[in-house]
Design a protein around this motif. Sequence first.
Motif, PDB file in Angstrom:
ATOM      1  N   ALA A 123      17.035  -1.756 -15.330  1.00  0.00           N
ATOM      2  CA  ALA A 123      16.672  -0.340 -15.147  1.00  0.00           C
ATOM      3  C   ALA A 123      15.351  -0.056 -15.868  1.00  0.00           C
ATOM      4  N   GLN A 124      15.171  -0.679 -17.044  1.00  0.00           N
ATOM      5  CA  GLN A 124      13.917  -0.459 -17.793  1.00  0.00           C
ATOM      6  C   GLN A 124      12.722  -1.034 -17.025  1.00  0.00           C
ATOM      7  N   ILE A 125      12.919  -2.236 -16.429  1.00  0.00           N
ATOM      8  CA  ILE A 125      11.825  -2.830 -15.648  1.00  0.00           C
ATOM      9  C   ILE A 125      11.499  -1.913 -14.472  1.00  0.00           C
ATOM     10  N   ALA A 126      12.571  -1.397 -13.805  1.00  0.00           N
ATOM     11  CA  ALA A 126      12.348  -0.510 -12.652  1.00  0.00           C
ATOM     12  C   ALA A 126      11.580   0.741 -13.107  1.00  0.00           C
ATOM     13  N   GLY A 127      11.965   1.286 -14.271  1.00  0.00           N
ATOM     14  CA  GLY A 127      11.287   2.476 -14.803  1.00  0.00           C
ATOM     15  C   GLY A 127       9.818   2.187 -15.081  1.00  0.00           C
ATOM     16  N   GLU A 128       9.564   1.030 -15.719  1.00  0.00           N
ATOM     17  CA  GLU A 128       8.178   0.638 -16.033  1.00  0.00           C
ATOM     18  C   GLU A 128       7.374   0.459 -14.748  1.00  0.00           C
ATOM     19  N   PHE A 129       8.035  -0.171 -13.750  1.00  0.00           N
ATOM     20  CA  PHE A 129       7.363  -0.398 -12.470  1.00  0.00           C
ATOM     21  C   PHE A 129       6.997   0.950 -11.834  1.00  0.00           C
ATOM     22  N   ASN A 130       7.940   1.902 -11.901  1.00  0.00           N
ATOM     23  CA  ASN A 130       7.664   3.217 -11.307  1.00  0.00           C
ATOM     24  C   ASN A 130       6.503   3.919 -11.992  1.00  0.00           C
ATOM     25  N   SER A 131       6.453   3.813 -13.342  1.00  0.00           N
ATOM     26  CA  SER A 131       5.341   4.498 -14.008  1.00  0.00           C
ATOM     27  C   SER A 131       4.017   3.794 -13.704  1.00  0.00           C
ATOM     28  N   LEU A 132       4.096   2.452 -13.527  1.00  0.00           N
ATOM     29  CA  LEU A 132       2.895   1.711 -13.134  1.00  0.00           C
ATOM     30  C   LEU A 132       2.423   2.176 -11.750  1.00  0.00           C
ATOM     31  N   THR A 133       3.416   2.348 -10.844  1.00  0.00           N
ATOM     32  CA  THR A 133       3.091   2.799  -9.487  1.00  0.00           C
ATOM     33  C   THR A 133       2.518   4.219  -9.509  1.00  0.00           C
ATOM     34  N   ASP A 134       3.085   5.053 -10.418  1.00  0.00           N
ATOM     35  CA  ASP A 134       2.553   6.421 -10.575  1.00  0.00           C
ATOM     36  C   ASP A 134       1.068   6.365 -10.871  1.00  0.00           C
ATOM     37  N   ARG A 135       0.731   5.493 -11.836  1.00  0.00           N
ATOM     38  CA  ARG A 135      -0.679   5.376 -12.249  1.00  0.00           C
ATOM     39  C   ARG A 135      -1.530   4.857 -11.108  1.00  0.00           C
ATOM     40  N   LEU A 136      -0.956   3.864 -10.391  1.00  0.00           N
ATOM     41  CA  LEU A 136      -1.693   3.295  -9.250  1.00  0.00           C
ATOM     42  C   LEU A 136      -1.972   4.381  -8.218  1.00  0.00           C
ATOM     43  N   GLN A 137      -0.927   5.212  -7.980  1.00  0.00           N
ATOM     44  CA  GLN A 137      -1.090   6.263  -6.975  1.00  0.00           C
ATOM     45  C   GLN A 137      -2.159   7.265  -7.412  1.00  0.00           C
ATOM     46  N   THR A 138      -2.093   7.638  -8.703  1.00  0.00           N
ATOM     47  CA  THR A 138      -3.085   8.591  -9.217  1.00  0.00           C
ATOM     48  C   THR A 138      -4.486   8.009  -9.062  1.00  0.00           C
ATOM     49  N   THR A 139      -4.641   6.725  -9.453  1.00  0.00           N
ATOM     50  CA  THR A 139      -5.960   6.096  -9.369  1.00  0.00           C
ATOM     51  C   THR A 139      -6.413   6.013  -7.917  1.00  0.00           C
ATOM     52  N   GLY A 143       0.785  -1.238   0.000  1.00  0.00           N
ATOM     53  CA  GLY A 143       0.000   0.000   0.000  1.00  0.00           C
ATOM     54  C   GLY A 143       0.812   1.281   0.000  1.00  0.00           C
ATOM     55  N   ALA A 144       2.176   1.177   0.049  1.00  0.00           N
ATOM     56  CA  ALA A 144       3.005   2.398   0.043  1.00  0.00           C
ATOM     57  C   ALA A 144       3.170   2.859  -1.399  1.00  0.00           C
ATOM     58  N   TYR A 145       2.120   3.459  -1.978  1.00  0.00           N
ATOM     59  CA  TYR A 145       2.127   3.831  -3.395  1.00  0.00           C
ATOM     60  C   TYR A 145       3.127   4.925  -3.738  1.00  0.00           C
ATOM     61  N   SER A 146       3.640   5.609  -2.698  1.00  0.00           N
ATOM     62  CA  SER A 146       4.576   6.701  -3.002  1.00  0.00           C
ATOM     63  C   SER A 146       6.004   6.155  -3.146  1.00  0.00           C
ATOM     64  N   HIS A 147       6.223   4.888  -2.792  1.00  0.00           N
ATOM     65  CA  HIS A 147       7.572   4.315  -2.881  1.00  0.00           C
ATOM     66  C   HIS A 147       7.958   4.085  -4.342  1.00  0.00           C
ATOM     67  N   ARG A 148       9.241   4.385  -4.670  1.00  0.00           N
ATOM     68  CA  ARG A 148       9.711   4.184  -6.046  1.00  0.00           C
ATOM     69  C   ARG A 148      10.954   3.309  -6.049  1.00  0.00           C
ATOM     70  N   ALA A 149      11.082   2.488  -7.102  1.00  0.00           N
ATOM     71  CA  ALA A 149      12.281   1.656  -7.241  1.00  0.00           C
ATOM     72  C   ALA A 149      13.417   2.531  -7.766  1.00  0.00           C
ATOM     73  N   GLU A 150      14.653   2.195  -7.346  1.00  0.00           N
ATOM     74  CA  GLU A 150      15.810   2.976  -7.787  1.00  0.00           C
ATOM     75  C   GLU A 150      16.145   2.600  -9.235  1.00  0.00           C
ATOM     76  N   VAL A 151      16.274   3.618 -10.106  1.00  0.00           N
ATOM     77  CA  VAL A 151      16.590   3.332 -11.521  1.00  0.00           C
ATOM     78  C   VAL A 151      18.040   3.738 -11.776  1.00  0.00           C
ATOM     79  N   ARG A 152      18.912   2.709 -12.045  1.00  0.00           N
ATOM     80  CA  ARG A 152      20.334   3.004 -12.298  1.00  0.00           C
ATOM     81  C   ARG A 152      20.718   2.437 -13.646  1.00  0.00           C
ATOM     82  N   GLY A 153      21.340   3.241 -14.498  1.00  0.00           N
ATOM     83  CA  GLY A 153      21.785   2.760 -15.813  1.00  0.00           C
ATOM     84  C   GLY A 153      20.648   2.682 -16.814  1.00  0.00           C
TER      85      GLY A 153
END
Length: 456
Positions: A208-224, A193-203
Amino acid sequence: MAVIIAVLVLLNSYPLLVSQDLVFRSKETSMSGSVKMIESALAGLEKLTEDNVRQALSGVEENGVSRILVTDTAGRVLYDTRETESARGRYVVFTEVAQALQGNDAFYCGYDSQAFLSRAASPVVFRNQIIGAVCAYEYDTQQAELLRSFQTNLMRISAVIALLVVGLSVLLSHAFTARITNLLQAIRKVREGAYSHRAEVRGGDEIAQIAGEFNSLTDRLQTTEDARRRFVSDASHELKTPLAGIRLLTDSILQTEDIDPRMTREFVGDIGQEADRLSRITEDLLRLTRLDSGAVEEAVAVQVAPVLERVRRMLGMVARDKGVSLSFEASEDAVVLATEDDVHQILYNLIENGIKYSAASGFVHTNVSVDNDWVILQVEDNGVGIADKDLPHVFERFYRVDKNRSRAVGGTGLGLSIVRDTVLRRGGTIEVGHRQSGVGTVFTVRLPRAQGGETA
Ligand code: ADP
């Protein structure tokens, strides 16, 4: 790892085998040459004796090969180049000598990690008669030493390579697992439930791409999630207000002694209005929930003009009461891909808003036209208008420019959200802007046009 081990084993064995083979060949060439040279020095002798062999070989130069033996037909040594511990008079038991005495050239070379041991033997022939044999014998420790140091160097190089590979693998796998662990932690936190948490994206690699995708997914989840919370709290508030009003009105009736019937009727009338508002809000909420659930009725070809006519009949009275004039213009070609209910909902809400937010003697004009693959519904009024800062928000749920005015005219703050969601569900667009001339508002809806086919 398996590949590296295989390469190292190959690196340690193949060059050694090749070098060993090269030494064997060079020994064979040099020793056979020496034997042939001795053999030709003995040519012409009818019988071999210690004396005539020594005499015949006295002129032959030292050829570098360690030891030369000459035997008679019985294998007894007649001549030995080695002075100390000479084998003269003794019998030779080498297989190669036995083979030579049978008339064959023979060669043997072996390596035992200490030295290269090689023997070459040839028969000595006089008039087709074997009269003895020549044998060259060598015990070479120098070449063996060279091969050994080559082997040691190869092993050292292999050990360094193996260490580097193991070290690098450990480092890389450590770095890899650390990043995966980081991503897993982020996933778990968000799942809890910690929707504000983000994965660290390095490189820029795949992780890094999966982490980026996960973060944008979380962004959407948080907005929703934020929107859901806001919606629940707004809805509760909206429902609470009329309920509190009803409670207040009933309390007033109950607590006022000797209340006169006229006042009671007034209070009961107000209670009825609050109940109406409650039912409008719940109806709108139900409609939005249905739109959110994604259950979409199948789209059919709907002719807009008849639906517009129905809306006109329903809202005509309301407009007349308020002194607002309604005008309509609809192309007969305007057939959209939606449901009749959708078209009705869109037109009804927009025209009703036009009437609600217009002053007496205002107007609401509706125009339905066709533009290639689109049908355009435009509702224009000369009412209070909407300020620039409010324009981007009017489609949000429960957003009202002026709460009191909206409530006064029976608004729920959900009408435009329903219109927007319905239009988007049908693959259309909706825009809102100011009227080009004078005050007022224009809503423009574009819906996909039905090509041919039966209309509903
Ligand atoms: P409501 O039920 O309050 O009318 P809507 O979602 O239909 O809710 O509209 C949201 C807000 O947008 C309204 O409260 C009103 O302030 C503004 N609005 C909508 N239509 C018009 C219009 N034609 N003219 C001026 N303001 C409008």
